[in-house]
Design a protein around this motif. Structure first.
Motif, PDB file in Angstrom:
ATOM      1  N   SER A 155       0.841  -1.276  -0.108  1.00 25.93           N
ATOM      2  CA  SER A 155      -0.098   0.047  -0.046  1.00 25.93           C
ATOM      3  C   SER A 155       0.860   1.228   0.018  1.00 25.93           C
ATOM      4  O   SER A 155       0.305   2.220  -0.292  1.00 25.93           O
ATOM      5  CB  SER A 155      -0.931  -0.053   1.351  1.00 25.93           C
ATOM      6  N   SER A 156       2.215   0.919   0.103  1.00 24.74           N
ATOM      7  CA  SER A 156       2.939   2.375   0.140  1.00 24.74           C
ATOM      8  C   SER A 156       3.663   2.458  -1.113  1.00 24.74           C
ATOM      9  O   SER A 156       3.419   1.822  -2.171  1.00 24.74           O
ATOM     10  CB  SER A 156       4.046   2.061   1.187  1.00 24.74           C
TER      11      SER A 156
ATOM     12  N   THR B 260      -5.504   1.803  -1.026  1.00 24.72           N
ATOM     13  CA  THR B 260      -4.991   0.370  -0.306  1.00 24.72           C
ATOM     14  C   THR B 260      -3.849  -0.418  -0.870  1.00 24.72           C
ATOM     15  O   THR B 260      -3.130  -0.941  -0.198  1.00 24.72           O
ATOM     16  CB  THR B 260      -6.286  -0.486  -0.141  1.00 24.72           C
ATOM     17  N   THR B 261      -4.115  -0.245  -2.342  1.00 26.31           N
ATOM     18  CA  THR B 261      -3.135  -1.260  -2.993  1.00 26.31           C
ATOM     19  C   THR B 261      -1.942  -0.265  -3.646  1.00 26.31           C
ATOM     20  O   THR B 261      -1.098  -0.941  -4.492  1.00 26.31           O
ATOM     21  CB  THR B 261      -4.119  -1.845  -4.214  1.00 26.31           C
ATOM     22  N   GLY B 262      -1.652   0.858  -3.229  1.00 26.50           N
ATOM     23  CA  GLY B 262      -0.523   1.727  -3.707  1.00 26.50           C
ATOM     24  C   GLY B 262      -0.739   2.228  -5.144  1.00 26.50           C
ATOM     25  O   GLY B 262       0.468   2.891  -5.294  1.00 26.50           O
TER      26      GLY B 262
ATOM     27  N   ARG C 277      -4.131  -7.777  -5.815  1.00 27.85           N
ATOM     28  CA  ARG C 277      -4.718  -7.622  -4.631  1.00 27.85           C
ATOM     29  C   ARG C 277      -6.131  -6.541  -4.744  1.00 27.85           C
ATOM     30  O   ARG C 277      -7.144  -6.671  -4.365  1.00 27.85           O
ATOM     31  CB  ARG C 277      -3.905  -6.761  -3.777  1.00 27.85           C
TER      32      ARG C 277
ATOM     33  N   ARG D 164       0.011  -5.510  -7.223  1.00 35.69           N
ATOM     34  CA  ARG D 164      -1.058  -4.603  -6.762  1.00 35.69           C
ATOM     35  C   ARG D 164      -2.360  -4.921  -7.511  1.00 35.69           C
ATOM     36  O   ARG D 164      -3.614  -4.623  -7.000  1.00 35.69           O
ATOM     37  CB  ARG D 164      -0.610  -3.081  -7.372  1.00 35.69           C
TER      38      ARG D 164
END
Length: 312
Positions: A223-224, A282-284, A265, A262
């Motif tokens: 997520s980052s 949430t998934t970056g 997810r 990503r």
């Protein structure tokens, strides 16, 4: 081409982040003013590469004599342009043709000028950044690029156009980092001094524990804003060494691997939630539009279409 982050703003666009230093006064100044900048890496929070990259369109111009702040290049993305520059104390004149390159090392002096409107990509890399990027494959820091002008460089122009497209329509930040690594290697191998054109270290593979460490880290930080440097740091390699070894081990570049995680997810979350914007964060992904574009390319439909088909 436009800078999407500043489009529509009433505030004046900032000047170029690529700097030159006036030889007479020692004062730094920007290579271009805000309206002359078509695209700029500095406006993108996701751009983690140390390479500063911009696309300029400037009318006839003459720079005062200066030195460069960082290794710098420009590549012609438009039509032929008459150009002049300093070579020692001698002024040279020629024509910069489409896809031609000018390149010089940090601290070199120059005073280029041109007489027509000129559209070009320009980039700057700090004096130590190349060492940090390439690790043991970096050339000696004092032996980089002899000054070159009007050199045919179609490969560099292709890199520049791809980086410009990424600024306007990004895919995955790691893709930009991988492109920059490849560009730096191409520049040092093709345009560097003879002593910089050494062979690369033998290509190795990651061990099972190293690969597991990287995969676990990527899953936990998905997520980052994951970078090549943070991935490489988990197992103690430079970004370039890590990128080569990861691809040799998995058959995929790091950016392809991270983007696939990503998307997978995001697809799983779409099975239980209809909040595309929330899932994007949430998934970056940068935002909902970024997720939508990547999802469409991967699965042939938008996230909303996927949700509607799932709910039938």
């Amino acid at each position: 081409m436009h800078d999407a982050d500043t489009k529509g703003s009433d505030e004046p666009a900032p000047d170029s982040a690529i700097r030159l230093v006036n030889r007479a006064t020692g004062r730094p100044f920007a290579t271009a003013r805000g309206p002359e900048i078509l695209a700029a890496s500095r406006t993108k929070t996701w751009w983690k590469s140390p390479l500063v990259f911009e696309v300029h369109r400037m009318s006839s111009h003459a720079y005062e004599e200066h030195t460069t702040d960082g290794h710098q290049l420009m590549v012609n993305l438009g039509g032929p342009v008459p150009i002049g520059w300093l070579e020692g104390a001698t002024r040279r004149e020629s024509v910069l043709r489409p896809d031609d390159l000018c390149i010089q090392s940090d601290g070199d002096s120059n005073a280029p000028r041109w007489g027509d409107t000129f559209t070009f990509a320009t980039a700057s890399l700090g004096r130590t950044a190349l060492d940090n990027l390439l690790g043991e494959d970096a050339p000696p820091p004092t032996e980089l690029f002899p000054k070159r002008h009007c050199v045919a460089a179609p490969a560099v122009a292709a890199f520049a156009r791809t980086l410009a497209r990424e600024i306007e329509a990004p895919t995955e930040p790691l893709y930009v980092e991988t492109l920059v690594l490849a560009l730096m290697l191409h520049l040092t191998a093709t345009y560097g001094r003879a002593s910089t054109r050494k062979g690369l270290s033998p290509q190795r593979r990651l061990g099972a524990l190293q690969l597991r460490t990287v995969i676990d880290f990527t899953h936990s930080e998905l997520s980052s804003r994951i970078t090549l440097a943070t991935m490489a740091d988990t197992i103690g390699y430079s970004p370039y060494q890590f990128a080569r070894m990861f691809k040799a081990t998995t058959g995929r570049a790091p950016h392809q691997f991270v983007l696939s995680l990503r998307l997978e997810r995001a697809r799983r979350l779409l099975d239980v939630s209809g909040s595309v914007a929330g899932i994007a964060l949430t998934t970056g992904f940068y935002d909902q539009a970024h997720l939508t574009n990547a999802f469409r390319k991967a699965y042939g439909m938008t996230p909303m279409t996927y949700i509607h088909r799932r709910s039938r």
